[in-house]
Write an enzyme that holds these catalytic residues in place. Sequence first.
Site, PDB file in Angstrom:
ATOM      1  N   VAL A 111      -1.762  -8.582  -2.306  1.00  0.00           N
ATOM      2  CA  VAL A 111      -1.040  -9.216  -1.095  1.00  0.00           C
ATOM      3  C   VAL A 111      -1.956 -10.323  -0.730  1.00  0.00           C
ATOM      4  CG1 VAL A 111       0.410  -7.185  -0.413  1.00  0.00           C
ATOM      5  CG2 VAL A 111      -1.971  -7.580   0.477  1.00  0.00           C
ATOM      6  N   LYS A 162      -7.629  -5.531  11.969  1.00  0.00           N
ATOM      7  CA  LYS A 162      -6.819  -4.939  12.664  1.00  0.00           C
ATOM      8  C   LYS A 162      -6.553  -5.383  14.077  1.00  0.00           C
ATOM      9  CE  LYS A 162      -6.006  -2.047   9.430  1.00  0.00           C
ATOM     10  NZ  LYS A 162      -4.649  -2.001   8.582  1.00  0.00           N
ATOM     11  N   TYR A 210     -13.161  -4.670   9.023  1.00  0.00           N
ATOM     12  CA  TYR A 210     -12.047  -3.918   9.433  1.00  0.00           C
ATOM     13  C   TYR A 210     -11.403  -4.073  10.843  1.00  0.00           C
ATOM     14  CZ  TYR A 210      -8.876   0.204   8.898  1.00  0.00           C
ATOM     15  OH  TYR A 210      -7.711   1.150   9.161  1.00  0.00           O
ATOM     16  N   GLY A 230       0.731  -1.128  -0.129  1.00  0.00           N
ATOM     17  CA  GLY A 230      -0.126  -0.070  -0.015  1.00  0.00           C
ATOM     18  C   GLY A 230       0.920   1.216  -0.002  1.00  0.00           C
ATOM     19  N   ASN A 272       1.445  -2.089   5.279  1.00  0.00           N
ATOM     20  CA  ASN A 272       0.458  -0.997   5.355  1.00  0.00           C
ATOM     21  C   ASN A 272      -0.817  -1.120   4.517  1.00  0.00           C
ATOM     22  OD1 ASN A 272      -0.237   1.899   5.662  1.00  0.00           O
ATOM     23  ND2 ASN A 272       0.180   1.954   3.519  1.00  0.00           N
ATOM     24  N   SER A 314      -4.958  -0.149  13.790  1.00  0.00           N
ATOM     25  CA  SER A 314      -5.991   0.853  13.914  1.00  0.00           C
ATOM     26  C   SER A 314      -6.583   0.717  15.281  1.00  0.00           C
ATOM     27  CB  SER A 314      -6.975   0.730  12.851  1.00  0.00           C
ATOM     28  OG  SER A 314      -8.240   1.700  13.213  1.00  0.00           O
TER      29      SER A 314
END
Length: 246
Positions: free
Chosen positions: A65, A160, A156, A14, A91, A143
Amino acid sequence: MTFDFYDQTVVITGGTRGIGRATAEAFLSAGADVICLYGGDEAAAEDMRACHESAGGLRIECLDVADGAAVQAFWRRLEDEDVRPQILVNNAGIRRDAVLAMMPEEDWRRVIDVNLTGAYLMSKYAVQGMSNRRYGRIVNITSPSGQLGFEGQANYAASKAGMVALTKSLSREVARRNVTVNCVSPGFIDTDFIRDLPDDQAARYKATVPVKRFGKASEVASAILFLASRESAYINGAMLEVTGGL
């Protein structure tokens, strides 16, 4: 602290937008050779190429990835070219927000695949070379969502939180080889990753930050460079928050 990476190669997933791009530019300024990987945004990749066309140490490649065969081929190609990265920054990350009851299964799987499985795959092949050479730094970008949870971000947040657990486990496995694995946890950073938020939601988020502003990508990059430096050798399995006190 002045960072010196003149004899090192960095791989950043990223790496052509937002935090990834700021990190790549910071490493370039510190003398590193940088390999930026991106998932498919050709416009962002071309813009970075155009802005840094004179940077001899920059290489930009497209890589999914989450594709295990493609990731393995990437690392084998580096080995064939006698490129030996000392640093990996995981990232790459995507968001596909929805309340869980209405979230399509493909959106759950894709976020987990890119954000978490991608970090596993990249780290798997990176640590093999790092361990053999008895030196390496891996920095995973997580995050606060992984600890706090945010409405509409179950996929998400789960990805994380998984990155934090992956970091802690892997850091124990490779520490004896002089390889450290840490996390940086950025809060609300002023990049296109959050610019699609409605104005009222962005204002609510900003109000929760004690310093009353969103962060800069360069501020996150500085934290990443520190954890990737030789000077951070005794920091392992840690998570550094760059959140303005969120």
